[in-house]
Design a protein around this motif. Structure first.
Motif, PDB file in Angstrom:
ATOM      1  N   SER A  12     -32.091 104.293 -77.309  1.00  0.00           N
ATOM      2  CA  SER A  12     -31.631 103.084 -76.644  1.00  0.00           C
ATOM      3  C   SER A  12     -32.294 102.939 -75.285  1.00  0.00           C
ATOM      4  CB  SER A  12     -30.110 103.137 -76.454  1.00  0.00           C
ATOM      5  OG  SER A  12     -29.671 102.078 -75.640  1.00  0.00           O
ATOM      6  N   SER A  13     -32.649 101.708 -74.945  1.00  0.00           N
ATOM      7  CA  SER A  13     -33.183 101.441 -73.609  1.00  0.00           C
ATOM      8  C   SER A  13     -32.057 101.220 -72.607  1.00  0.00           C
ATOM      9  CB  SER A  13     -34.088 100.200 -73.642  1.00  0.00           C
ATOM     10  OG  SER A  13     -33.349  99.064 -74.053  1.00  0.00           O
ATOM     11  N   LYS A  14     -30.813 101.110 -73.085  1.00  0.00           N
ATOM     12  CA  LYS A  14     -29.671 100.846 -72.202  1.00  0.00           C
ATOM     13  C   LYS A  14     -28.717 102.025 -72.042  1.00  0.00           C
ATOM     14  CE  LYS A  14     -29.131  95.862 -72.749  1.00  0.00           C
ATOM     15  NZ  LYS A  14     -28.167  94.812 -73.143  1.00  0.00           N
ATOM     16  N   LYS A  15     -28.590 102.837 -73.070  1.00  0.00           N
ATOM     17  CA  LYS A  15     -27.596 103.915 -73.069  1.00  0.00           C
ATOM     18  C   LYS A  15     -28.281 105.266 -73.222  1.00  0.00           C
ATOM     19  CE  LYS A  15     -24.099 100.991 -73.248  1.00  0.00           C
ATOM     20  NZ  LYS A  15     -23.153 100.822 -72.185  1.00  0.00           N
ATOM     21  N   ALA A  16     -28.070 106.136 -72.268  1.00  0.00           N
ATOM     22  CA  ALA A  16     -28.681 107.465 -72.306  1.00  0.00           C
ATOM     23  C   ALA A  16     -28.189 108.261 -73.509  1.00  0.00           C
ATOM     24  CB  ALA A  16     -28.347 108.223 -71.024  1.00  0.00           C
ATOM     25  N   ASP A  17     -29.078 109.046 -74.096  1.00  0.00           N
ATOM     26  CA  ASP A  17     -28.764 109.936 -75.219  1.00  0.00           C
ATOM     27  C   ASP A  17     -28.148 109.207 -76.410  1.00  0.00           C
ATOM     28  OD1 ASP A  17     -29.720 112.197 -73.857  1.00  0.00           O
ATOM     29  OD2 ASP A  17     -27.799 112.445 -72.823  1.00  0.00           O
ATOM     30  N   THR A  18     -28.523 107.960 -76.615  1.00  0.00           N
ATOM     31  CA  THR A  18     -28.039 107.170 -77.745  1.00  0.00           C
ATOM     32  C   THR A  18     -29.225 106.837 -78.633  1.00  0.00           C
ATOM     33  OG1 THR A  18     -26.275 106.257 -76.375  1.00  0.00           O
ATOM     34  CG2 THR A  18     -26.800 105.072 -78.407  1.00  0.00           C
ATOM     35  N   TYR A  19     -29.079 107.155 -79.920  1.00  0.00           N
ATOM     36  CA  TYR A  19     -30.169 106.995 -80.874  1.00  0.00           C
ATOM     37  C   TYR A  19     -29.676 106.269 -82.116  1.00  0.00           C
ATOM     38  CZ  TYR A  19     -32.515 110.455 -78.008  1.00  0.00           C
ATOM     39  OH  TYR A  19     -33.075 111.108 -76.954  1.00  0.00           O
ATOM     40  N   ILE A  20     -30.594 105.579 -82.761  1.00  0.00           N
ATOM     41  CA  ILE A  20     -30.284 104.941 -84.033  1.00  0.00           C
ATOM     42  C   ILE A  20     -31.330 105.379 -85.052  1.00  0.00           C
ATOM     43  CG2 ILE A  20     -31.556 102.797 -83.648  1.00  0.00           C
ATOM     44  CD1 ILE A  20     -29.057 101.379 -84.893  1.00  0.00           C
ATOM     45  N   PHE A  21     -30.844 105.742 -86.243  1.00  0.00           N
ATOM     46  CA  PHE A  21     -31.693 106.161 -87.359  1.00  0.00           C
ATOM     47  C   PHE A  21     -31.683 105.035 -88.382  1.00  0.00           C
ATOM     48  CE2 PHE A  21     -30.258 109.937 -85.334  1.00  0.00           C
ATOM     49  CZ  PHE A  21     -31.039 111.018 -85.704  1.00  0.00           C
ATOM     50  N   GLN A  76     -26.157 107.545 -83.262  1.00  0.00           N
ATOM     51  CA  GLN A  76     -25.818 108.830 -82.643  1.00  0.00           C
ATOM     52  C   GLN A  76     -25.600 108.602 -81.154  1.00  0.00           C
ATOM     53  OE1 GLN A  76     -28.060 112.522 -83.571  1.00  0.00           O
ATOM     54  NE2 GLN A  76     -28.529 112.510 -81.394  1.00  0.00           N
ATOM     55  N   MET A  77     -24.403 108.936 -80.691  1.00  0.00           N
ATOM     56  CA  MET A  77     -24.074 108.767 -79.276  1.00  0.00           C
ATOM     57  C   MET A  77     -23.809 110.133 -78.659  1.00  0.00           C
ATOM     58  SD  MET A  77     -21.718 105.354 -79.440  1.00  0.00           S
ATOM     59  CE  MET A  77     -20.547 106.014 -80.595  1.00  0.00           C
ATOM     60  N   PRO A  78     -23.865 110.215 -77.339  1.00  0.00           N
ATOM     61  CA  PRO A  78     -23.642 111.508 -76.682  1.00  0.00           C
ATOM     62  C   PRO A  78     -22.230 112.024 -76.941  1.00  0.00           C
ATOM     63  CG  PRO A  78     -24.032 109.757 -75.071  1.00  0.00           C
ATOM     64  CD  PRO A  78     -24.131 109.156 -76.406  1.00  0.00           C
ATOM     65  N   GLU A  79     -22.116 113.277 -77.302  1.00  0.00           N
ATOM     66  CA  GLU A  79     -20.811 113.877 -77.587  1.00  0.00           C
ATOM     67  C   GLU A  79     -20.025 114.183 -76.321  1.00  0.00           C
ATOM     68  OE1 GLU A  79     -21.296 117.299 -80.007  1.00  0.00           O
ATOM     69  OE2 GLU A  79     -22.166 116.178 -81.650  1.00  0.00           O
ATOM     70  N   GLU A  80     -20.707 114.575 -75.276  1.00  0.00           N
ATOM     71  CA  GLU A  80     -20.014 115.057 -74.087  1.00  0.00           C
ATOM     72  C   GLU A  80     -19.333 113.953 -73.281  1.00  0.00           C
ATOM     73  OE1 GLU A  80     -24.213 114.124 -73.109  1.00  0.00           O
ATOM     74  OE2 GLU A  80     -23.302 115.397 -74.609  1.00  0.00           O
ATOM     75  N   LEU A  81     -19.629 112.712 -73.560  1.00  0.00           N
ATOM     76  CA  LEU A  81     -19.033 111.611 -72.811  1.00  0.00           C
ATOM     77  C   LEU A  81     -17.992 110.896 -73.670  1.00  0.00           C
ATOM     78  CD1 LEU A  81     -22.294 110.171 -71.207  1.00  0.00           C
ATOM     79  CD2 LEU A  81     -20.640 111.719 -70.167  1.00  0.00           C
ATOM     80  N   GLU A  82     -16.833 111.515 -73.817  1.00  0.00           N
ATOM     81  CA  GLU A  82     -15.793 110.988 -74.691  1.00  0.00           C
ATOM     82  C   GLU A  82     -15.395 109.558 -74.326  1.00  0.00           C
ATOM     83  OE1 GLU A  82     -13.591 111.238 -78.039  1.00  0.00           O
ATOM     84  OE2 GLU A  82     -14.821 112.862 -77.269  1.00  0.00           O
ATOM     85  N   SER A  83     -15.232 109.271 -73.055  1.00  0.00           N
ATOM     86  CA  SER A  83     -14.828 107.921 -72.647  1.00  0.00           C
ATOM     87  C   SER A  83     -15.926 106.909 -72.954  1.00  0.00           C
ATOM     88  CB  SER A  83     -14.473 107.882 -71.163  1.00  0.00           C
ATOM     89  OG  SER A  83     -15.601 108.198 -70.381  1.00  0.00           O
ATOM     90  N   TYR A  84     -17.168 107.335 -72.862  1.00  0.00           N
ATOM     91  CA  TYR A  84     -18.295 106.462 -73.171  1.00  0.00           C
ATOM     92  C   TYR A  84     -18.257 106.032 -74.636  1.00  0.00           C
ATOM     93  CZ  TYR A  84     -23.128 105.289 -74.359  1.00  0.00           C
ATOM     94  OH  TYR A  84     -24.245 104.683 -74.849  1.00  0.00           O
ATOM     95  N   VAL A  85     -17.947 106.972 -75.534  1.00  0.00           N
ATOM     96  CA  VAL A  85     -17.885 106.678 -76.959  1.00  0.00           C
ATOM     97  C   VAL A  85     -16.783 105.658 -77.232  1.00  0.00           C
ATOM     98  CG1 VAL A  85     -17.405 107.653 -79.238  1.00  0.00           C
ATOM     99  CG2 VAL A  85     -18.839 108.912 -77.637  1.00  0.00           C
TER     100      VAL A  85
END
Length: 96
Positions: A12-21, A76-85
């Protein structure tokens, strides 16, 4: 589900450690508009041949392939940022 699928991974260009397959060659414009708006401009990271047995850093090949079969993408989103998810999922719901 096939044994092997050629998959492209974009960050993602907007969200860190966010990927799409997605399947390699998949038309980005056919993905849900709200997902594309929140995800931002996709930045190609890699292509890979994915099998159900393949282990990835945060998931399995089987989970990715099942999501692609069902929805045409795996997010796929970052696991460590629960509130972000939670926030990301709420934004998706609000935009429907």
């Amino acid at each position: 589900m096939t044994d092997k699928t050629f998959v492209s991974v974009f960050r993602s260009s907007k969200k860190a450690d966010t990927y799409i397959f997605v399947r390699r060659g998949h038309d980005w414009s056919t993905l849900p508009e709200t997902l594309r708006e929140i995800f931002g401009q996709p930045v190609h990271s890699m292509d890979l041949v994915l099998t159900p047995e393949r282990k990835l850093a945060r998931t399995t090949g089987q989970a990715v392939l099942e999501a692609i079969e069902d929805k045409d993408f795996y997010l796929q989103m970052p696991e460590e940022l629960e509130s972000y998810v939670v926030e990301f999922k709420e934004k998706l719901k609000d935009r429907r």
